[in-house]
Motif scaffolding. Structure first.
Motif, mmCIF file in Angstrom:
data_model
loop_
_atom_site.group_PDB
_atom_site.id
_atom_site.type_symbol
_atom_site.label_atom_id
_atom_site.label_comp_id
_atom_site.label_asym_id
_atom_site.label_seq_id
_atom_site.Cartn_x
_atom_site.Cartn_y
_atom_site.Cartn_z
ATOM 1 N N ARG A 1 -23.915 13.447 35.799
ATOM 2 C CA ARG A 1 -24.449 14.797 35.601
ATOM 3 C C ARG A 1 -23.825 15.785 36.575
ATOM 4 N N LEU B 1 -19.541 14.999 33.109
ATOM 5 C CA LEU B 1 -20.147 15.205 31.798
ATOM 6 C C LEU B 1 -19.061 15.166 30.727
ATOM 7 N N ALA C 1 -16.785 15.976 27.387
ATOM 8 C CA ALA C 1 -16.351 17.213 26.742
ATOM 9 C C ALA C 1 -17.232 17.512 25.530
ATOM 10 N N ILE C 2 -17.199 18.753 25.077
ATOM 11 C CA ILE C 2 -17.978 19.163 23.911
ATOM 12 C C ILE C 2 -17.531 18.375 22.688
ATOM 13 N N ARG C 3 -18.501 17.780 22.012
ATOM 14 C CA ARG C 3 -18.201 16.994 20.808
ATOM 15 C C ARG C 3 -18.996 17.440 19.595
ATOM 16 N N GLU D 1 -20.693 26.643 20.829
ATOM 17 C CA GLU D 1 -20.734 26.366 22.266
ATOM 18 C C GLU D 1 -20.944 27.651 23.063
ATOM 19 N N LYS E 1 -24.312 28.177 25.182
ATOM 20 C CA LYS E 1 -24.234 28.309 26.646
ATOM 21 C C LYS E 1 -25.023 29.519 27.117
ATOM 22 N N ASP F 1 -24.640 22.639 33.970
ATOM 23 C CA ASP F 1 -23.861 22.761 32.731
ATOM 24 C C ASP F 1 -24.736 22.320 31.560
ATOM 25 N N ARG G 1 -23.188 21.380 27.919
ATOM 26 C CA ARG G 1 -22.584 20.056 27.745
ATOM 27 C C ARG G 1 -23.638 18.956 27.744
ATOM 28 N N ASP H 1 -25.162 19.232 24.278
ATOM 29 C CA ASP H 1 -24.156 18.775 23.320
ATOM 30 C C ASP H 1 -24.074 17.250 23.304
ATOM 31 N N ALA H 2 -24.102 16.631 24.489
ATOM 32 C CA ALA H 2 -24.015 15.171 24.552
ATOM 33 C C ALA H 2 -25.197 14.524 23.846
#
Length: 216
Positions: free
Chosen positions: A39, A43, A45-47, A54, A58, A77, A80, A83-84
């Motif tokens: 963390r 972290l 990348a954006i997937r 994004e 954000k 962040d 991310r 997103d994860a």
């Protein structure tokens, strides 16, 4: 308010001076240590989100927790982290029956937020200044219509704030601000009871300062 980390005195901090939860990481097992370190440092990348999603997500998540990354401030962040969760289908395991799945609800609500920004200001949500972003978000929070862009606004607000709070309060920098000494596995607890601290904990130097009762 801006959630600069560590919080400046004007924002009520630091409440636990000298406390750093990462000094306790040697007490954690390997899996816990790796998760917490990720963390801070790694972290993924954006997937899940598209580039446009994004940018919108954000700004939305940062406004919800009151943080911004100007002047070198340390920030979480959030985009991310959210997103994860969505990329790996790590949802809450339920959703309102008036809402689509969390994955679809995030895509639809971000697109709707962008539509509202363009309708009101002729700009994408991510391109607005913070005050106008907050105004667009506040319109969703206070919406009294049953549907907002074919979604129930109260459920949308719940979706956004649940994900934002879960990400924010799972970050070690935030643990330092609230005096949380991190996972207790495998060390456990030994000083149970109100006002009794573990060896790794630090006393709150402003116990009488309740942020919920603080005058604006």
């Amino acid at each position: 308010m801006s959630a600069t980390l560590p919080l400046p005195p004007s924002e009520g901090g630091p409440r636990f001076p000298g406390f750093d939860v990462m000094t306790r990481s040697r007490e954690w097992d390997d899996a816990t240590r790796a998760t917490v370190h990720s963390r801070l440092h790694s972290l993924p990348a954006i997937r899940f989100f598209t580039r446009e999603e994004e940018a919108t997500a954000k700004c939305l998540l940062d406004r919800l927790v009151g943080q911004h990354d100007a002047n070198g401030d340390v920030t979480v962040d959030l985009v991310r982290m959210v997103d994860a969760r969505l990329a790996e289908d790590q949802t809450d395991g339920w959703h309102y029956d008036t809402m689509p799945t969390d994955e679809d609800a995030w895509r639809q609500s971000l697109a709707a937020l962008d539509d509202d920004a363009r309708a009101a200001h002729d700009e994408a949500f991510a391109d607005l200044d913070r005050d106008r972003q907050r105004a667009v978000i506040e319109a969703v929070r206070t919406c009294t219509d049953e549907r907002w862009h074919d979604l129930p606004p109260r459920a949308v607000w719940s979706l956004w704030t649940r994900y934002a709070a879960t990400a924010f309060y799972s970050h070690p920098a935030v643990w330092n601000e609230i005096g949380f000494s991190g996972p207790a596995y495998p060390r456990g607890y030994k000083n149970l009871g109100v006002g009794r601290l573990e060896p790794s904990e630090v006393h709150d130097v402003n116990p009488g300062d309740d942020p919920l009762r603080r005058q604006p």
